[in-house]
Design an enzyme around this catalytic site. Structure first.
Site, PDB file in Angstrom:
ATOM      1  N   HIS A 519       0.832  -1.203   0.000  1.00 38.90           N
ATOM      2  CA  HIS A 519       0.000   0.000   0.000  1.00 38.90           C
ATOM      3  C   HIS A 519       0.869   1.256   0.000  1.00 38.90           C
ATOM      4  O   HIS A 519       0.665   2.167  -0.819  1.00 38.90           O
ATOM      5  CB  HIS A 519      -0.907  -0.030   1.237  1.00 38.90           C
ATOM      6  CG  HIS A 519      -1.744   1.201   1.441  1.00 38.90           C
ATOM      7  ND1 HIS A 519      -3.103   1.198   1.303  1.00 38.90           N
ATOM      8  CD2 HIS A 519      -1.411   2.472   1.796  1.00 38.90           C
ATOM      9  CE1 HIS A 519      -3.583   2.410   1.547  1.00 38.90           C
ATOM     10  NE2 HIS A 519      -2.565   3.195   1.856  1.00 38.90           N
ATOM     11  N   GLU A 520       1.839   1.308   0.891  1.00 40.65           N
ATOM     12  CA  GLU A 520       2.651   2.521   1.033  1.00 40.65           C
ATOM     13  C   GLU A 520       3.688   2.659  -0.085  1.00 40.65           C
ATOM     14  O   GLU A 520       3.769   3.704  -0.741  1.00 40.65           O
ATOM     15  CB  GLU A 520       3.349   2.544   2.404  1.00 40.65           C
ATOM     16  CG  GLU A 520       2.410   2.485   3.601  1.00 40.65           C
ATOM     17  CD  GLU A 520       1.458   3.676   3.679  1.00 40.65           C
ATOM     18  OE1 GLU A 520       1.690   4.699   3.003  1.00 40.65           O
ATOM     19  OE2 GLU A 520       0.456   3.576   4.426  1.00 40.65           O
ATOM     20  N   HIS A 524       0.966   4.182  -2.943  1.00 40.67           N
ATOM     21  CA  HIS A 524       1.192   5.630  -2.956  1.00 40.67           C
ATOM     22  C   HIS A 524       2.459   5.996  -3.736  1.00 40.67           C
ATOM     23  O   HIS A 524       2.579   7.121  -4.229  1.00 40.67           O
ATOM     24  CB  HIS A 524       1.314   6.154  -1.528  1.00 40.67           C
ATOM     25  CG  HIS A 524       0.035   6.092  -0.753  1.00 40.67           C
ATOM     26  ND1 HIS A 524      -1.167   6.531  -1.263  1.00 40.67           N
ATOM     27  CD2 HIS A 524      -0.230   5.647   0.508  1.00 40.67           C
ATOM     28  CE1 HIS A 524      -2.112   6.362  -0.352  1.00 40.67           C
ATOM     29  NE2 HIS A 524      -1.574   5.820   0.727  1.00 40.67           N
ATOM     30  N   GLU A 576      -6.479   6.665  -1.470  1.00 43.24           N
ATOM     31  CA  GLU A 576      -6.436   5.512  -0.569  1.00 43.24           C
ATOM     32  C   GLU A 576      -7.012   4.272  -1.255  1.00 43.24           C
ATOM     33  O   GLU A 576      -6.492   3.165  -1.086  1.00 43.24           O
ATOM     34  CB  GLU A 576      -7.197   5.810   0.724  1.00 43.24           C
ATOM     35  CG  GLU A 576      -6.558   6.878   1.603  1.00 43.24           C
ATOM     36  CD  GLU A 576      -5.118   6.565   1.989  1.00 43.24           C
ATOM     37  OE1 GLU A 576      -4.752   5.371   2.061  1.00 43.24           O
ATOM     38  OE2 GLU A 576      -4.343   7.507   2.211  1.00 43.24           O
TER      39      GLU A 576
END
Length: 796
Positions: A519-520, A524, A576
């Site tokens: 996710h990070e 992103h 997100e």
């Protein structure tokens, strides 16, 4: 007597001697605030009369009044079953050198002193509630106060426990609205009983007038749920916010955004206050800084108080917002610089100090650039106005500050993921032209958090959020290891079979670590924004790069636009959702799972658990949908529900309405593991490709249309009835989010730094906040001063 004069008069006889300076300061504010408020009230009511006078401090908001019964009020209480885990960081702290501990101390001070800004950012009454609670628990030991509560205010055992949970909720969220969901927190104690306790407490014995008047400021607002506007954060008429004055609506936010884009101003560290005088509208854009005057640049203009006319409105840029707390942070940053580990850290801290002193966002960007280049530090920290979740327009940052110790062993594993990231990213479902020209290898660390001041503590972070740095210089990723551990404690099974729960329990730690890491770093950290440059050129091949779905020429971000300014309120939800979808999609790759040394025989089970966890989180997100407004109240929640809907539409997920073991309505989610690598991958890949396409090309319209389709609950025939039924069950079975008890870092007169920990209870939470601000009670007084100064802006 005007409201402000009345308040000053009472303060003169109510504050302890050390508050006389505050009283003098409030007297100086009286005339200016009264005049300003009279003007605002005149404008708000459509009359130019100067005889209207001044509204009460924190006067009731105009709003739709809808009486709420006790059953409905329950969703706004802090449940008495809420877990309060304590942050485990003692071993990591003990391994630090004395110099490193001193560095942690100054960072922690800056974070928690600045954290009081979050109280002011939450709601107009949060400051008074915070001061009320701090004083209530300051002058009696908890067992003494409990006895007073039962003897003098007719508290039951449940009432006393409810008060402690309410206080813990306010402390954890740094205000009376939850950080995850943005709905109000209300005491589960009768208002008359709590008022009686306030008057019977040692705080009232010490200073009855102070406690009486603080109660008068916040007592009614603390409990008010009948005014529907006060139930959640948002712009007029749907909610309450302090990022804009209370007379601002969506159209005002749009007017301000257009001005900011034209003048190339980024609003991360600002707020907006609107005043109306006849047919003239003025917007003050006030920046956070210790300085209350100056001429600091912000885009094409300066924060010097000069009037700028733009499309029929007047704009004024000022600084000095949150000045007392900004000044404290400047001091702490300078002290931290004296014990920094290297020149890069020193320059970073000096830049942060400059930003906090003057309000310059460019100085904070400079500090953030040094932070990105400070590779593999022993102690990691970041501070400022960072995440835009709570600004209703999605552009202004909420304050947060944290300091943590790097776990070198676990960070080495994460950096294996960094080493393979370029290859992994190339397998995402969009053309290479939609990816950055050069992969900027970030530092990726697992951290043991020591202090984290904000409205909620995440489990992973990808920062900085500035587009110019992320696109051209890079970023950092951090996984917060001890926060992840706290999140996993005592999680009950929900909406899945016992067999699935047993499998999830077996793999839950690695599943969460995989989700957070992808996710990070790869969520992103992936994707390119197509931008027009100041010289008229583009950062992509405008002639040859096409929209990979339609084949049309690509749209792009104009000069002065950013992702946040274009996508506005949708920005956080959309990003997100994109990062979560990347995590689901890339979990299918063996090279990702190999980073965690997961045996090949377990790959299928771990992949299944990653997808199952995401699907279930979609159901768990439903309580964050505000049914009466038909809107989502939390960015992550909306994104996760959209992913669930994609899976359901693809036919790999089925949700059934059943009767639970307790005889009450329940839901059962099943996931077809055999279709994950086929139909599942295809559906998620298509959805993810569109998420990136619309983000890259600044196509907010199609992005909004797609997210609306997949995250609708009420207006989704023929499924509306089913979705509403799901929502009802999810609300009834909502498991309360943990309230995290954090330690304090203490320096004695000799300069020795130690860590003080607290029990994992509401008592521990209350004690930690008493210790945290015991020596800086002047900052609590500053909270009241700031709240009073801003009160006229929030009484319209």
């Amino acid at each position: 007597m005007s409201a402000v004069s009345w308040f000053v008069h009472r303060l003169q006889s109510s504050f302890r001697p050390c508050s006389l300076a505050l009283v003098a300061r409030l007297q100086q504010l009286t005339a200016r605030v009264c005049i300003r408020n009279a003007t605002q009230v005149a404008g708000a009511t459509g009359t130019s009369s100067t005889h209207i006078g001044v509204t009460r401090v924190l006067a009731p908001y105009p709003g739709r009044m809808v009486a709420m019964d006790e059953e409905a009020r329950k969703q706004f209480y802090v449940p008495l079953t809420t877990k309060t885990p304590a942050l485990d960081c003692s071993k990591a702290f003990d391994l630090l050198s004395d110099k490193e501990k001193a560095y942690v101390y100054h960072w922690s001070q800056a974070s928690w002193h600045g954290g009081l800004i979050t109280v002011l950012q939450t709601s107009p009454e949060s400051a008074a509630i915070f001061i009320l609670l701090q004083n209530l628990f300051r002058y009696n030991k908890l067992d003494e106060l409990e006895k007073l509560a039962k003897d003098k205010a007719s508290f039951s055992d449940a009432d006393w426990l409810a008060l402690k949970f309410y206080a813990s909720g306010v402390y954890h969220n740094m205000g009376n609205y939850v950080g995850f969901g943005d709905t109000k927190l209300v005491p589960q104690v009768d208002k008359k009983k709590l008022h009686q306790l306030v008057l019977a407490s040692g705080a009232a014995e010490k200073n009855k007038k102070l406690m009486t008047e603080v109660w008068e400021i916040c007592g009614d607002r603390m409990y008010d749920l009948d005014n529907a506007r006060l139930r959640q954060l948002g712009l007029k008429p749907e909610g309450v916010t302090t990022y804009f004055s209370s007379n601002c609506e969506v159209k005002d936010a749009e007017v301000v955004k257009q001005f900011l884009v034209e003048y190339e101003i980024e609003p991360y560290n600002s707020r907006v206050f609107k005043t109306v005088d006849g047919d003239k509208t003025k917007y003050e854009i006030r920046h956070a800084s210790a300085d209350k005057s100056g001429s600091v640049e912000a885009g094409k203009v300066k924060m010097n108080g000069e009037h700028i006319e733009h499309k029929g409105n007047t704009f004024v840029l000022t600084n000095g917002d949150y000045a007392p707390f900004m000044a404290e942070m400047v001091t702490s940053m300078k002290e931290a610089a004296k014990v920094s580990a290297n020149d890069t850290e020193k320059k970073m801290l000096e830049s942060y100090a400059e930003s906090f002193q003057t309000g310059s966002l460019e100085a904070h960007k400079k500090g953030s650039l040094h932070w990105v280049h400070n590779k593999k530090p022993v102690v990691e920290g970041y501070i400022g106005f960072i995440e835009t979740y709570r600004d209703p327009s999605g552009q202004r940052g909420e304050f947060e500050g944290f300091v943590a110790v790097v776990d070198k062993a676990k960070s080495a594993r994460l950096n294996q993921l960094v080493e393979t990231a370029e290859t992994i990213i190339s397998q995402l479902p969009w053309p290479k032209e939609y990816e950055k020209d050069k992969y900027l290898r970030p530092d990726y660390s697992e951290l043991t958090v020591i202090s984290f001041a904000s409205s909620g503590v995440p489990i992973g972070i990808n920062i900085p959020n500035y587009d110019t740095i992320r696109q051209n210089e890079g970023f950092k990723n951090v996984s917060l290891g001890n926060i992840i551990s706290a999140a996993l404690r005592s999680r009950p099974p929900q909406f899945i079979s016992q067999e699935d729960h047993d499998l999830m329990t077996k793999h839950e730690t690695v599943v969460l670590e995989v989700q957070v890491a992808i996710h990070e770093l790869l969520g992103h950290g992936s994707g390119k924004l197509f931008q027009k440059q100041k010289d008229g050129g583009f950062n992509f091949d405008y002639e040859n790069v096409k929209d990979f779905e339609s084949g049309d020429v690509c749209s792009y971000y104009e000069v002065g636009e950013s992702y946040d300014s274009v996508f506005g309120p949708l920005a956080s939800t959309y990003e997100e959702c994109r990062a979560e979808t990347v995590a689901v999609y890339l979990s299918l790759l063996p090279e990702v799972l190999n980073v965690w040394s997961i045996p090949e025989k377990d790959h299928a089970d771990v992949i299944y658990c990653v997808w199952l966890a995401m699907a279930v989180s979609g159901l768990k997100s439903l309580p964050y949908y505000i049914m009466e407004q038909e809107k989502w109240g939390q960015a992550h929640a909306q994104g996760r529900f959209a992913i669930l809907r994609v899976m359901e539409e693809a036919g790999i997920v089925k949700v059934s309405q059943i009767t639970g073991q307790d005889g009450k309505p329940d839901l059962l989610l099943s996931l077809d593991r055999n279709q994950i690598p086929t139909e599942g991958k295809k559906a998620i890949g298509t959805f993810l490709g569109r998420l990136q396409l619309y983000k890259s090309t600044a196509n907010r319209e199609q992005a909004f249309e797609m997210m609306t389709e997949y995250s609708a609950v009420c207006n989704m025939p023929p499924k509306s009835e089913e979705m509403i039924a799901w929502h009802k069950v999810a609300v009834a079975r909502k498991v309360p989010r943990n309230l995290l008890v954090q330690p304090n870092v203490i320096m004695d007169k000799g300069g020795k730094v130690t860590l003080k920990t607290y029990p994992a209870t509401t008592d521990g939470m209350i004690a930690s906040f008493q210790d945290r601000y015991e020596k800086v009670q002047h900052l609590e007084e500053a909270l009241l001063e700031c709240a009073l100064q801003d009160a006229p802006h929030f009484s319209m």
